[in-house]
Every structure is written in C-alpha cells, then in structure tokens.
Design a protein around this motif. Structure first.
Motif, PDB file in Angstrom:
ATOM      1  N   ILE A   1       0.842  -1.206   0.000  1.00 44.32           N
ATOM      2  CA  ILE A   1       0.000   0.000   0.000  1.00 44.32           C
ATOM      3  C   ILE A   1       0.873   1.251   0.000  1.00 44.32           C
ATOM      4  O   ILE A   1       0.627   2.205  -0.749  1.00 44.32           O
ATOM      5  CB  ILE A   1      -0.949  -0.007   1.210  1.00 44.32           C
ATOM      6  N   VAL A   2       1.917   1.255   0.823  1.00 51.11           N
ATOM      7  CA  VAL A   2       2.821   2.408   0.874  1.00 51.11           C
ATOM      8  C   VAL A   2       3.549   2.562  -0.456  1.00 51.11           C
ATOM      9  O   VAL A   2       3.687   3.681  -0.982  1.00 51.11           O
ATOM     10  CB  VAL A   2       3.829   2.255   2.027  1.00 51.11           C
ATOM     11  N   PHE A   3       4.005   1.462  -1.024  1.00 51.07           N
ATOM     12  CA  PHE A   3       4.716   1.521  -2.306  1.00 51.07           C
ATOM     13  C   PHE A   3       3.818   2.074  -3.405  1.00 51.07           C
ATOM     14  O   PHE A   3       4.245   2.924  -4.203  1.00 51.07           O
ATOM     15  CB  PHE A   3       5.219   0.134  -2.685  1.00 51.07           C
ATOM     16  N   LEU A   4       2.584   1.624  -3.452  1.00 51.42           N
ATOM     17  CA  LEU A   4       1.654   2.116  -4.477  1.00 51.42           C
ATOM     18  C   LEU A   4       1.307   3.583  -4.251  1.00 51.42           C
ATOM     19  O   LEU A   4       1.030   4.311  -5.208  1.00 51.42           O
ATOM     20  CB  LEU A   4       0.390   1.253  -4.497  1.00 51.42           C
ATOM     21  N   THR A   5       1.335   4.024  -3.003  1.00 49.40           N
ATOM     22  CA  THR A   5       1.141   5.452  -2.725  1.00 49.40           C
ATOM     23  C   THR A   5       2.295   6.260  -3.313  1.00 49.40           C
ATOM     24  O   THR A   5       2.092   7.320  -3.922  1.00 49.40           O
ATOM     25  CB  THR A   5       1.055   5.697  -1.206  1.00 49.40           C
ATOM     26  N   LEU A   6       3.503   5.749  -3.148  1.00 41.90           N
ATOM     27  CA  LEU A   6       4.680   6.414  -3.717  1.00 41.90           C
ATOM     28  C   LEU A   6       4.648   6.401  -5.245  1.00 41.90           C
ATOM     29  O   LEU A   6       5.220   7.284  -5.893  1.00 41.90           O
ATOM     30  CB  LEU A   6       5.963   5.729  -3.227  1.00 41.90           C
ATOM     31  N   MET A   7       3.977   5.391  -5.812  1.00 41.14           N
ATOM     32  CA  MET A   7       3.921   5.237  -7.272  1.00 41.14           C
ATOM     33  C   MET A   7       2.556   5.625  -7.825  1.00 41.14           C
ATOM     34  O   MET A   7       2.192   5.221  -8.928  1.00 41.14           O
ATOM     35  CB  MET A   7       4.215   3.776  -7.632  1.00 41.14           C
ATOM     36  N   SER A   8       1.815   6.423  -7.097  1.00 42.35           N
ATOM     37  CA  SER A   8       0.425   6.700  -7.469  1.00 42.35           C
ATOM     38  C   SER A   8       0.272   7.418  -8.805  1.00 42.35           C
ATOM     39  O   SER A   8      -0.783   7.319  -9.431  1.00 42.35           O
ATOM     40  CB  SER A   8      -0.259   7.512  -6.364  1.00 42.35           C
TER      41      SER A   8
ATOM     42  N   LEU B   1      10.493 -12.547  -3.388  1.00 40.99           N
ATOM     43  CA  LEU B   1       9.044 -12.687  -3.510  1.00 40.99           C
ATOM     44  C   LEU B   1       8.330 -11.355  -3.285  1.00 40.99           C
ATOM     45  O   LEU B   1       7.349 -11.056  -3.966  1.00 40.99           O
ATOM     46  CB  LEU B   1       8.537 -13.749  -2.532  1.00 40.99           C
ATOM     47  N   LEU B   2       8.833 -10.542  -2.358  1.00 39.71           N
ATOM     48  CA  LEU B   2       8.256  -9.215  -2.154  1.00 39.71           C
ATOM     49  C   LEU B   2       8.452  -8.347  -3.397  1.00 39.71           C
ATOM     50  O   LEU B   2       7.548  -7.619  -3.807  1.00 39.71           O
ATOM     51  CB  LEU B   2       8.910  -8.534  -0.946  1.00 39.71           C
ATOM     52  N   PHE B   3       9.647  -8.449  -3.990  1.00 40.55           N
ATOM     53  CA  PHE B   3       9.911  -7.690  -5.217  1.00 40.55           C
ATOM     54  C   PHE B   3       8.950  -8.097  -6.329  1.00 40.55           C
ATOM     55  O   PHE B   3       8.368  -7.245  -7.014  1.00 40.55           O
ATOM     56  CB  PHE B   3      11.353  -7.901  -5.685  1.00 40.55           C
ATOM     57  N   LEU B   4       8.767  -9.384  -6.527  1.00 41.70           N
ATOM     58  CA  LEU B   4       7.872  -9.867  -7.581  1.00 41.70           C
ATOM     59  C   LEU B   4       6.436  -9.410  -7.333  1.00 41.70           C
ATOM     60  O   LEU B   4       5.708  -9.070  -8.274  1.00 41.70           O
ATOM     61  CB  LEU B   4       7.948 -11.397  -7.661  1.00 41.70           C
ATOM     62  N   TYR B   5       6.030  -9.393  -6.076  1.00 35.49           N
ATOM     63  CA  TYR B   5       4.694  -8.923  -5.698  1.00 35.49           C
ATOM     64  C   TYR B   5       4.511  -7.455  -6.093  1.00 35.49           C
ATOM     65  O   TYR B   5       3.539  -7.082  -6.774  1.00 35.49           O
ATOM     66  CB  TYR B   5       4.523  -9.117  -4.190  1.00 35.49           C
ATOM     67  N   LEU B   6       5.463  -6.609  -5.698  1.00 36.53           N
ATOM     68  CA  LEU B   6       5.366  -5.184  -6.002  1.00 36.53           C
ATOM     69  C   LEU B   6       5.427  -4.926  -7.506  1.00 36.53           C
ATOM     70  O   LEU B   6       4.681  -4.092  -8.035  1.00 36.53           O
ATOM     71  CB  LEU B   6       6.486  -4.419  -5.296  1.00 36.53           C
ATOM     72  N   PHE B   7       6.299  -5.639  -8.197  1.00 39.26           N
ATOM     73  CA  PHE B   7       6.444  -5.445  -9.643  1.00 39.26           C
ATOM     74  C   PHE B   7       5.173  -5.864 -10.379  1.00 39.26           C
ATOM     75  O   PHE B   7       4.733  -5.202 -11.335  1.00 39.26           O
ATOM     76  CB  PHE B   7       7.646  -6.234 -10.153  1.00 39.26           C
ATOM     77  N   MET B   8       4.551  -6.938  -9.927  1.00 38.94           N
ATOM     78  CA  MET B   8       3.298  -7.388 -10.529  1.00 38.94           C
ATOM     79  C   MET B   8       2.212  -6.328 -10.378  1.00 38.94           C
ATOM     80  O   MET B   8       1.467  -6.033 -11.333  1.00 38.94           O
ATOM     81  CB  MET B   8       2.855  -8.700  -9.877  1.00 38.94           C
ATOM     82  N   LEU B   9       2.110  -5.728  -9.204  1.00 39.72           N
ATOM     83  CA  LEU B   9       1.113  -4.678  -8.972  1.00 39.72           C
ATOM     84  C   LEU B   9       1.370  -3.466  -9.872  1.00 39.72           C
ATOM     85  O   LEU B   9       0.430  -2.868 -10.413  1.00 39.72           O
ATOM     86  CB  LEU B   9       1.130  -4.245  -7.509  1.00 39.72           C
ATOM     87  N   ILE B  10       2.635  -3.116 -10.049  1.00 39.56           N
ATOM     88  CA  ILE B  10       2.998  -1.986 -10.909  1.00 39.56           C
ATOM     89  C   ILE B  10       2.575  -2.245 -12.350  1.00 39.56           C
ATOM     90  O   ILE B  10       2.066  -1.353 -13.051  1.00 39.56           O
ATOM     91  CB  ILE B  10       4.521  -1.745 -10.836  1.00 39.56           C
ATOM     92  N   LEU B  11       2.772  -3.463 -12.814  1.00 43.54           N
ATOM     93  CA  LEU B  11       2.395  -3.803 -14.194  1.00 43.54           C
ATOM     94  C   LEU B  11       0.886  -3.743 -14.392  1.00 43.54           C
ATOM     95  O   LEU B  11       0.410  -3.352 -15.466  1.00 43.54           O
ATOM     96  CB  LEU B  11       2.922  -5.197 -14.547  1.00 43.54           C
ATOM     97  N   VAL B  12       0.138  -4.132 -13.372  1.00 39.28           N
ATOM     98  CA  VAL B  12      -1.326  -4.024 -13.440  1.00 39.28           C
ATOM     99  C   VAL B  12      -1.728  -2.556 -13.553  1.00 39.28           C
ATOM    100  O   VAL B  12      -2.556  -2.176 -14.393  1.00 39.28           O
ATOM    101  CB  VAL B  12      -1.987  -4.670 -12.201  1.00 39.28           C
ATOM    102  N   MET B  13      -1.137  -1.700 -12.710  1.00 38.88           N
ATOM    103  CA  MET B  13      -1.426  -0.265 -12.767  1.00 38.88           C
ATOM    104  C   MET B  13      -1.098   0.310 -14.138  1.00 38.88           C
ATOM    105  O   MET B  13      -1.861   1.096 -14.697  1.00 38.88           O
ATOM    106  CB  MET B  13      -0.606   0.473 -11.703  1.00 38.88           C
ATOM    107  N   LEU B  14       0.043  -0.080 -14.680  1.00 39.62           N
ATOM    108  CA  LEU B  14       0.493   0.452 -15.962  1.00 39.62           C
ATOM    109  C   LEU B  14      -0.457   0.068 -17.088  1.00 39.62           C
ATOM    110  O   LEU B  14      -0.778   0.887 -17.962  1.00 39.62           O
ATOM    111  CB  LEU B  14       1.904  -0.063 -16.266  1.00 39.62           C
ATOM    112  N   LEU B  15      -0.934  -1.166 -17.078  1.00 37.59           N
ATOM    113  CA  LEU B  15      -1.832  -1.634 -18.122  1.00 37.59           C
ATOM    114  C   LEU B  15      -3.145  -0.855 -18.102  1.00 37.59           C
ATOM    115  O   LEU B  15      -3.639  -0.429 -19.157  1.00 37.59           O
ATOM    116  CB  LEU B  15      -2.103  -3.135 -17.949  1.00 37.59           C
ATOM    117  N   PHE B  16      -3.698  -0.655 -16.915  1.00 39.48           N
ATOM    118  CA  PHE B  16      -4.938   0.119 -16.810  1.00 39.48           C
ATOM    119  C   PHE B  16      -4.709   1.575 -17.203  1.00 39.48           C
ATOM    120  O   PHE B  16      -5.555   2.194 -17.838  1.00 39.48           O
ATOM    121  CB  PHE B  16      -5.489   0.040 -15.377  1.00 39.48           C
ATOM    122  N   ARG B  17      -3.560   2.108 -16.826  1.00 39.71           N
ATOM    123  CA  ARG B  17      -3.276   3.513 -17.131  1.00 39.71           C
ATOM    124  C   ARG B  17      -3.179   3.737 -18.640  1.00 39.71           C
ATOM    125  O   ARG B  17      -3.594   4.779 -19.155  1.00 39.71           O
ATOM    126  CB  ARG B  17      -1.979   3.914 -16.451  1.00 39.71           C
ATOM    127  N   GLN B  18      -2.625   2.756 -19.342  1.00 41.69           N
ATOM    128  CA  GLN B  18      -2.539   2.878 -20.801  1.00 41.69           C
ATOM    129  C   GLN B  18      -3.918   2.938 -21.439  1.00 41.69           C
ATOM    130  O   GLN B  18      -4.099   3.549 -22.491  1.00 41.69           O
ATOM    131  CB  GLN B  18      -1.751   1.701 -21.389  1.00 41.69           C
TER     132      GLN B  18
END
Length: 291
Positions: A77-84, A185-202
């Motif tokens: 949640i904090v990471f996604l806030t930083l990457m909002s 595993l934490l890195f893969l989790y965060l990276f996966m969430l970022i890719l989901v955000m990016l796809l929707f943003r496009q």
C-alpha cells in the motif's frame, strides 16, 4: 516515430523517471513506514533479545518484516502510494515518447517500476539493519532468541512476538535462504502490482487500475488471514515464505517453486500485454499534468 527496441533509450527513460521519483516529496512516507516497522516488528524482537540475554541474528528482523501478514499488507500500500502517478505524465512526456518511441518508452517505464521496487525494498532492509547495529550478529544460523525463547518462556508462546519468526521458518530453512527468498518474492509482488497499474493507465482507466490493485491486495489479505485454500490465487500468500511450510516436518504445504512460477507467468503476461498496448498509445491523449 522510431519504434525499434533500443537499450540506450529504454535505460534513459527508466533513469529519468527514477530520478524524478526519488526526489518526489512523497518520499517523506518512507521514514513514517520505517518508524511503524520498528515499533511493530523490531522492538518486540529486541525486547525478547534483552530479556533472554542473547543477541539476534541481524537478518531476523528483515525476515520478520517480509513474513508478517500485517506488513505484507502495509508495504504494498505504501509503495503504491509512492507510485500513485505511475506512469508520470507531464509536459515532457509527449516529447520523450516522440524521441524514444512508444515501445521503448513503455519498456523504460516497466524497468523504472522494477528499479523503484528494488530501491524501496532495499531502503527498508538497510534501515532495519541499521536499527540492529551493535545488537546482533551475522551468520547463517538462527539466534537462540528465535529458536529457544518459547521454550525458556513458555507462558509467552502465544504472544504476538512469537508470530514474527514462526517455527515454519526456522525449522525449515536457513536465515540466508529465508532473507533472499523473502526479498525476491516481495519484489515480484510489487512489480506485478505496478504492471497491473500500468496496463490500466494505458487504457486511460486510472481509477480502474487503483481498484484492481486494491482488490488484489485486499482480497489477498482477507483469504490469507483466514488461511483459505483460495489464498494461493493471490500474490500475498505466495509472498509469505513461512506459509509454504509446516511447522516441524520438512514438508511443503505449497511448494515455493510454484509461487515463483505463479509470479513468472503473471508478470510475463502483463509485460506482453503492456508492450502490445503501447502500440496503440495515443500521444494526443496525453494531456495530464501531475505534480
């Protein structure tokens, strides 16, 4: 517009975005997060260390942070806030896409997302380690605090601090293995969430992307907390190493290798989908300016 894949252009995009990101005023959240981590996960372990008169392994708080169900809810949640505002679109975005090409820009954004996740987790790890300076040792073996505290103080066996380093961890793997797998595993989790955000943003669905990642985190946390078998369909359960093992016998409930396959498949699909979507990205539609 040049659409050839160029490593130099991809790196240029990622580097530029990363520098903007680390200078963002939102970074003030990180000290707040580390203060919470210190009080929630590190202080209870230090108190046990002092009470028992034995030092901790300096890796144990890192492992506890990455395997806490609460913190694996808070950290994303904090990471996604930083990457909002990812991907950041401002006055220079159209110019950058024109110079680099859509695909190079998109791959650069994904690389930036990966670099940001690595930076974020590394900062947390470094700060957590700094808290233990002079109070812990470094070795590929668990401390007496982790292994014997509940034996010495059986009345505290069911205390909250016992959940930070459960038997499922110290009976099944070494600290080196645990800390590496926790980080990956934490890195893969965060990276996966970022890719989901990016796809929707496009697709110009910023709100939809926010709802999607919120649902992934929220439902993952819910199913993990009640230990439902369906939890393995969500990244959170796949991220927490100790959930994969039984407490005593060296038996896997859900093989860790399956979790790596889980992330590899979803990330590969999301990377491919983002690259395909970038070919339809309309420069004319990029008119959003964000601070």
């Amino acid at each position: 517009m040049d659409n050839k894949i160029s490593i130099r252009k991809i790196w240029s995009v990622a580097q530029t975005e990363w520098l903007k990101w680390v200078c963002n005023s939102r970074m003030i959240i990180i000290p707040v997060l580390t203060a919470f981590i210190y009080s929630y996960a590190i202080t209870p372990l230090l108190e046990r260390s002092e009470k028992m008169g034995e030092p901790l392994n300096i890796l144990e708080p890192l492992i506890a942070v990455g395997n806490s169900q609460m913190l694996t809810l808070v950290i994303p949640i904090v990471f996604l806030t930083l990457m909002s505002d990812f991907p950041r679109t401002d006055g220079s975005t159209v110019f950058m896409i024109s110079r680099t090409g859509r695909k190079n820009w998109m791959i650069g954004q994904m690389l930036f997302g990966a670099l940001s996740a690595v930076t974020f987790l590394s900062v947390i790890y470094v700060i957590c380690t700094a808290f233990l300076t002079g109070k812990a040792f470094l070795a590929n073996g668990w401390s007496m605090v982790a292994k014997r505290y509940n034996v010495v103080f059986p009345d505290e066996r069911f205390a909250f601090a016992s959940e930070l380093l459960p038997e499922n961890l110290y009976n099944q793997m070494t600290p080196f293995s645990a800390v590496i797998q926790t980080y990956l595993l934490l890195f893969l989790y965060l990276f996966m969430l970022i890719l989901v955000m990016l796809l929707f943003r496009q697709r110009k669905l910023k709100a939809g992307g926010f709802l999607a990642v919120s649902g992934i985190i929220g439902f993952g946390g819910l199913f993990t907390s009640i230990k439902a078998s369906f939890m393995w369909c969500f990244p959170m359960a796949n991220t927490i190493v100790w959930l994969h093992y039984t407490e005593i016998f060296r038996k896997e409930i859900f093989p860790v290798s399956y979790s790596y396959i889980y992330f590899a498949v979803f990330i590969a699909v999301l990377v491919f989908a983002n690259i395909i979507a970038s070919g339809k990205l309309s420069i004319d539609s990029i008119d959003e300016t964000e601070a």
